[in-house]
Every structure is written in C-alpha cells, then in structure tokens.
Design a protein around this motif. Structure first.
Motif, mmCIF file in Angstrom:
data_model
loop_
_atom_site.group_PDB
_atom_site.id
_atom_site.type_symbol
_atom_site.label_atom_id
_atom_site.label_comp_id
_atom_site.label_asym_id
_atom_site.label_seq_id
_atom_site.Cartn_x
_atom_site.Cartn_y
_atom_site.Cartn_z
ATOM 1 N N PHE A 1 8.527 -20.459 37.372
ATOM 2 C CA PHE A 1 8.233 -21.730 36.701
ATOM 3 C C PHE A 1 6.726 -21.922 36.805
ATOM 4 N N GLY A 2 6.024 -21.600 35.724
ATOM 5 C CA GLY A 2 4.575 -21.695 35.779
ATOM 6 C C GLY A 2 3.950 -21.610 34.407
ATOM 7 N N PHE B 1 16.082 -18.067 44.015
ATOM 8 C CA PHE B 1 14.848 -18.143 44.783
ATOM 9 C C PHE B 1 13.662 -18.333 43.831
ATOM 10 N N TYR B 2 12.778 -19.267 44.188
ATOM 11 C CA TYR B 2 11.572 -19.531 43.397
ATOM 12 C C TYR B 2 10.607 -18.375 43.595
ATOM 13 N N PHE B 3 10.272 -17.699 42.516
ATOM 14 C CA PHE B 3 9.538 -16.441 42.550
ATOM 15 C C PHE B 3 8.250 -16.615 41.758
ATOM 16 N N ASN B 4 7.130 -16.267 42.355
ATOM 17 C CA ASN B 4 5.826 -16.480 41.713
ATOM 18 C C ASN B 4 5.313 -15.191 41.090
ATOM 19 N N SER B 5 5.355 -15.146 39.767
ATOM 20 C CA SER B 5 4.836 -13.990 39.040
ATOM 21 C C SER B 5 3.343 -14.199 38.775
ATOM 22 N N MET C 1 6.581 -22.201 31.395
ATOM 23 C CA MET C 1 7.830 -21.499 31.124
ATOM 24 C C MET C 1 8.712 -21.488 32.372
ATOM 25 N N VAL C 2 10.006 -21.602 32.141
ATOM 26 C CA VAL C 2 11.008 -21.438 33.192
ATOM 27 C C VAL C 2 11.772 -20.159 32.861
ATOM 28 N N GLU C 3 11.765 -19.190 33.777
ATOM 29 C CA GLU C 3 12.362 -17.895 33.476
ATOM 30 C C GLU C 3 13.238 -17.407 34.639
ATOM 31 N N PRO C 4 14.535 -17.730 34.601
ATOM 32 C CA PRO C 4 15.440 -17.174 35.605
ATOM 33 C C PRO C 4 15.842 -15.740 35.251
ATOM 34 N N GLU C 5 16.103 -14.955 36.253
ATOM 35 C CA GLU C 5 16.568 -13.584 36.076
ATOM 36 C C GLU C 5 17.630 -13.328 37.145
ATOM 37 N N GLU D 1 8.065 -9.120 35.704
ATOM 38 C CA GLU D 1 7.968 -9.224 37.158
ATOM 39 C C GLU D 1 9.191 -9.939 37.734
ATOM 40 N N GLY D 2 9.730 -10.881 36.961
ATOM 41 C CA GLY D 2 10.948 -11.573 37.394
ATOM 42 C C GLY D 2 12.121 -10.620 37.534
ATOM 43 N N GLU D 3 12.188 -9.639 36.642
ATOM 44 C CA GLU D 3 13.250 -8.638 36.754
ATOM 45 C C GLU D 3 13.143 -7.874 38.067
ATOM 46 N N LEU D 4 11.923 -7.590 38.509
ATOM 47 C CA LEU D 4 11.739 -6.913 39.791
ATOM 48 C C LEU D 4 12.289 -7.779 40.917
ATOM 49 N N GLY D 5 12.016 -9.099 40.827
ATOM 50 C CA GLY D 5 12.520 -10.016 41.855
ATOM 51 C C GLY D 5 14.033 -10.063 41.885
ATOM 52 N N ALA D 6 14.656 -10.054 40.705
ATOM 53 C CA ALA D 6 16.123 -10.123 40.636
ATOM 54 C C ALA D 6 16.767 -8.884 41.226
ATOM 55 N N THR D 7 16.106 -7.728 41.083
ATOM 56 C CA THR D 7 16.682 -6.496 41.630
ATOM 57 C C THR D 7 16.456 -6.378 43.131
ATOM 58 N N ALA D 8 15.798 -7.365 43.712
ATOM 59 C CA ALA D 8 15.603 -7.381 45.166
ATOM 60 C C ALA D 8 16.280 -8.577 45.828
#
Length: 458
Positions: free
Chosen positions: A203-204, A132-136, A223-227, A189-196
């Motif tokens: 990507f921003g 899922f594309y997640f906006n930090s 940066m592109v940062e998957p978690e 913040e991406g880690e928070l998204g992955a745990t949900a």
C-alpha cells in the motif's frame, strides 16, 4: 480552537461557526455584546484562527445539539479579505489553484477524513485476514512490463551526460550504476513476498508518466496490491468482492456525517449507491460474454464512441454500460484476450481450433488469460487482478513470444525455478476507491496535492 467558517452579527449578539477539522459539523459560538472587544470581534472573518473559552450549553437552534456561550476569545491568526476560500459556490477547478487552502473547506475536509478512514479499513481488513504489510521499493530498475511510462531517477548532470559511440547514455557513474525509475507497481516484488509469507499486501505511492488529462488519471497515486499463494481464480474473485465490500461497509459505519454532507451537496445518490454495493452479489462475466452483450446492444441501437470487437481492450464507456445499464450492479470481468494483457498472467487451456476455455467453461475464439477486473458504477475498472502463471516453461514461452528483455527481471524468473507455487493478486487504485466512496467526479479532488501533466505545485 479552530478556524472560522462564518461570522454574522444580529443585533447585540454575534454568531461564529467554528471548525477544527475533526468533523464536518461546526460548533456555534455565541458572543453577547461586551464579552469581547468590538475591534477584535470585527477583525474575526472567515478563515481566521481563534481560540474560544466559554460554557458549553444546550442549543435552542435547530440542527445542533449544543453551542458555546463565549466568555473570551484569543485570536491566533487573522484572515484578510483576499482569502481565496471565502466565497461560496466556487468551482472545484478554481479550488485546485489553491490546493494548500481548499483542505479547510467543508467538502475537502469531508473527502480527506474519508480518505483516512479508507486507509484504516484497508490495513484493518488485511491484518484481520492474515496478510502481512509488505513494503516494495519505490525506486526500481524494472518496469512491471507495460504498466505505464516511467519517471527516471538520476543524480547525473543532465547538461553533461556521458554517452557511448551510439549516443546511448552510460549510467556507470550514476548513483545506482544503472538506469532507474520510480515504480509503476509493486506487484512483481509482492509476488516474491507471497511466495515467502503466504499472503501479503503493498500500500504505497506509484508513479506513471502518462500524458493523460482525464478525470480518472494521476501521475502520482496510491495503490493497494495484495498477493496470495495457493489461491485460484474463483478464490481471487471472492477476495476482491469481500475486500471492497468491507471498505464500503467501513465508510458507511465510520463516516456517517461526512457521507451525509456529500450526499446532500455533491451526489444525492451516493449513500444509496454505497448501500446497493453491499446488497448485491457481483456479477462474474467472461470477456467473451461481455463482448456479446455489448454487440447485442449495438444491434439494438446503442451507440459507443469506441469499437468493441472480440480482441479490443474495453473502454470505460463499455465497462460502465455493463455495470450501470445492463446488469445494474458491479461486475467482475474474467478471461481477457492475451493480446492486451501482461506476460505474467496465467493462460487458459487452449481448444483444438485455437481458442481457449475459461472461467466456468466459457469458450473464446482466441487465447485468453485469467484476468479478474472489478468494474464499478461511475468508475469503470476499480480493481485489476489475475492469476499469475506459476510454470517456468509457460512463462518463458510467453516472454519469448513477446520478445521481452528480461535482463532486469532475472530475480522474478527465479520464483518459477525455485519452489514455484500457484498464486494470484490484484491492484486497487486507492484514489478510484475514494472517488466511488465520496461521489466526487474528478480524481484530482480526492488526493491532497494532485500531480498531473504540467502541474507539480505545492
């Protein structure tokens, strides 16, 4: 309709090469004598913007399938003789002075179309793989510890700052009521998204206030940062390799004309190098084994500018030696010393004598963490990743050992207190990917308007 690349006259015929920016290939406009007013025709020079009406016909000339037999021309914008992009063979350094106009050249048109395609590849890959594309946030009060110096964000009058008795700035009257900065990374913040959500990617833009005047650094970059939750080190490396191969394959499949142009004009080994990445299985190498290879090379007479003892952070020259000379293929380096890696990385199991056991049983003389950095030819590190420490107690022990102030990261620690899970992720510098895919040599030439020390024009 488009912009004139070249205009030449031959006896009673004029030939205008027209380009609208959608492709590296120009279309030739053939203007026979009498079709267009002579003064109008003379005024059409390189850089002018025109619209042409005519008949599309098969071209007798080599190198093009069709051309336009001109019936009429509308001039939208003339271009004077002082147009900075007129001459051929201009240096990229010269062209950076005219970043607002260099986009119209063949080289930068090709680079920007490839940049677009790589963004499409990234979104498509993650969408197809259930991310899922997640906006930090871009404005933050935390610094992702050690990721780089930060640009402050404030509405305060810098000429009249309110300070306490110790001379420290008071931010209670600032917009956010505390000190804030532009983000250096969306990872935490991406880690928070992955745990949900299980698997996310950001990507921003990211911002680092480092005074680095090198061909590999920008103050503003993407940066592109998957978690991902529930993956281990091996699965993380599988993801890194699969993802980057997908992007390279996308470029070869969707940017053929632009790559052929860059292969001819910029780097004659470009396409072969891209195809080589797809053929090879990336080497998976522990930091400890990498140091051993580098030290063997030094014994055999190889000279490096920087030292490479165990515990040193490898320089780009070391990374490129491993990739370009020793293995001759991309390398994923694992299990770095904890001394120069971030607090959130998962530590490897210790050995009785104080070292650690890492990936596939590699034994290191000191404590190591489960980092997984992808090293590429010409670039060096293109991806930096790790397994994250999911244990609250272990994470807190590392924070205390480093004497870190976690005041602004209380929310990050909550993820280890409430339903913690194994998870891992990586960061890819988008511009470094574009450097590799285009063969360009300077990162300032793969982003439309580079932001570097002492340069914020355009």
């Amino acid at each position: 309709m488009g912009w004139v690349r070249t205009h030449r006259s031959s006896k009673s015929v004029d030939f205008i090469a027209l380009n609208d920016g959608s492709t590296i290939k120009n279309i030739q406009v053939v203007v026979e004598a009498g079709r267009v007013d002579e003064e109008t025709l003379k005024s059409i020079t390189t850089g002018a913007c025109i619209g042409v009406s005519g008949t599309l016909v098969e071209s007798p000339a080599q190198g093009q399938a069709s051309e336009i037999q001109c019936l009429s021309i509308v001039v939208y914008g003339l271009c004077g003789s002082d147009y900075p992009m007129q001459k051929k063979g201009q240096s990229f350094e010269y062209m950076r002075q005219y970043a607002h106009l260099r986009l119209r050249t063949n080289t930068f048109g090709a680079v920007m179309r490839i940049r677009h395609n790589m963004a499409m590849a990234i979104h498509t890959y993650f969408h197809e793989h259930g991310f899922f594309y997640f906006n930090s946030p871009l404005i933050t009060a935390s610094d992702c510890e050690g990721a780089g110096n930060m640009f402050q964000v404030t509405t305060k009058n810098l000429y009249d700052l309110k300070k306490d008795e110790n001379g420290k700035i008071i931010y209670d009257d600032d917009f956010f009521g505390e000190q804030t900065s532009l983000t250096v990374s969306g990872q935490l913040e991406g880690e928070l998204g992955a745990t949900a959500l299980g698997a996310i990617y950001t990507f921003g833009p990211t911002f680092r206030a480092e005074n680095s005047n090198t061909p590999r650094h920008l103050a503003e970059f993407w940066m592109v940062e998957p978690e991902v939750a529930f993956i281990d080190q091996e699965e993380l490396m599988d993801l890194e390799e699969d993802f980057i191969k997908y992007c390279v394959r996308w470029a070869l499949d969707n940017c053929k004309d632009d790559l052929e142009f860059l292969n001819k004009m910029i780097d004659k080994t470009l396409i072969a190098r891209l195809e080589g990445v797809l053929k090879e299985t990336f080497v998976r190498l522990s930091y400890t084994d990498g140091i051993r290879i580098l030290q063997d090379a030094i014994k055999d007479g190889r000279k490096f500018e920087f030292p490479c003892e165990w515990g040193d952070d490898l320089a780009s020259e070391h990374e490129r030696y491993l990739v370009e000379e020793h293995f001759k293929k991309p390398v994923i380096m694992t299990d770095y010393p904890s001394s120069f890696k971030s607090f959130y990385m998962k530590q490897n199991d210790p050995t009785p004598y104080g070292g650690s056991v890492g990936y596939r049983g590699s034994v290191a003389p000191g404590p190591t963490m489960q980092g997984t950095d992808v090293l590429f030819p010409q670039i060096g590190e293109i991806i930096g990743g790790s397994v994250r420490e999911e244990s609250y107690d272990k994470l807190m022990a590392e924070i205390e050992r480093r004497k870190m102030d976690m005041t602004h990261l209380w929310w990050y620690l909550d993820t280890r207190k409430y339903g913690s899970c194994p998870h891992a992720g990586f960061g890819l510098g988008f511009e470094r990917l574009i450097l590799f895919v285009t063969g360009m040599q300077n990162i300032r030439d793969v982003i439309p308007f580079p932001r570097t020390p002492k340069n914020a024009e355009f």
